[in-house]
Design an enzyme around this catalytic site. Structure first.
Site: not given
Ligand code: URA
Length: 234
Positions: A103
């Site tokens: 993310d």
């Molecule tokens: N899980 C999440 O919630 N975000 C990420 O970036 C990776 C795994």
């Protein structure tokens, strides 16, 4: 392979730029100035030099990036800065891409490569490659919540998440969570499913490789040949 294609693949410029290098007599093949951009070379046997510097042929490139917050995992975007912009101009190639997604607000280990075969292997849901996250949470977990995370929780998909591993981390409101899936916002949704909230997230390992501690957020380095081999065997 054609000489101009070889030079482009070795990041010596666009087709027209490498042709100009050849016209200016700056490119030699086995010690002799190359005359034609379309001449054929054996990229594994011939010695090609640009400005006297030999180029050794490599098809695939692999970088371990410590992704900082604020960058998105895409090759280009009209609004946000992408992780590709963290590469120095000399390392940029149009065929590089992030193998997987973190993310925008997640930090940590991201593999950048142009090796589609390896990326496919590592990301295929069938392969169950481990991904470990250092998860900061709003309050510490009870034994029961840990057990639920480990056994599988309902994050609104058609089935529970696969079994995960939970280990304590140094700080009280942190844990190490290892999952083998990569669903959208998976870690955040897993913690939400047990009534918690992720306040910060960092991926510290991907398959058999651990993020190099020497890399500050935004820094990257090439994988060693041994590391690439280990990833292929994962
Ligand atoms: N899980 C999440 O919630 N975000 C990420 O970036 C990776 C795994």
């Amino acid at each position: 392979m054609r000489l101009d294609k070889f030079l482009c693949e070795m990041n010596r410029g666009s087709r027209s730029e490498v042709r100009a290098l050849i016209r200016r007599g700056l490119v030699t093949v086995n010690g002799l100035p190359a005359k034609e951009a379309d001449c054929r070379i054996d990229e594994n046997a011939d010695t090609v030099c640009v400005g006297g510097q030999p180029l050794s042929y490599r098809r695939c490139f692999y970088y371990m990036l410590n992704k900082p917050e604020g960058f998105i995992c895409a090759t280009q975007d009209k609004i946000s800065a992408t992780v590709m912009e963290l590469l120095a101009p000399k390392d940029r190639r149009p065929d590089l891409f992030p193998a997987g997604r973190l993310d925008k607000d997640t930090e940590g280990f991201l593999l950048l490569t142009n090796d589609g075969e390896l990326a496919h292997k590592l990301l295929s849901p069938k392969r169950h490659v481990d991904k470990t996250y250092l998860v900061s949470i709003s309050h510490s977990l009870s034994e029961e919540e840990i057990r639920r995370l480990e056994q599988g929780v309902d994050i609104g998909e058609d089935r529970l998440t696969m079994p995960a591993r939970v280990l304590p981390a140094e700080a009280e409101n942190q844990l190490l969570l290892t999952i083998q899936e990569g669903k959208f916002h998976q870690v955040k949704r897993m913690l939400k499913a047990v009534g918690n909230e992720v306040t910060a997230l960092k991926r510290i390992s991907f398959g058999p490789l651990t993020l190099d501690e020497a890399l500050q957020p935004g820094e990257y380095r090439e994988l060693t040949e041994e590391e690439v081999k280990i990833l292929y065997e994962a």
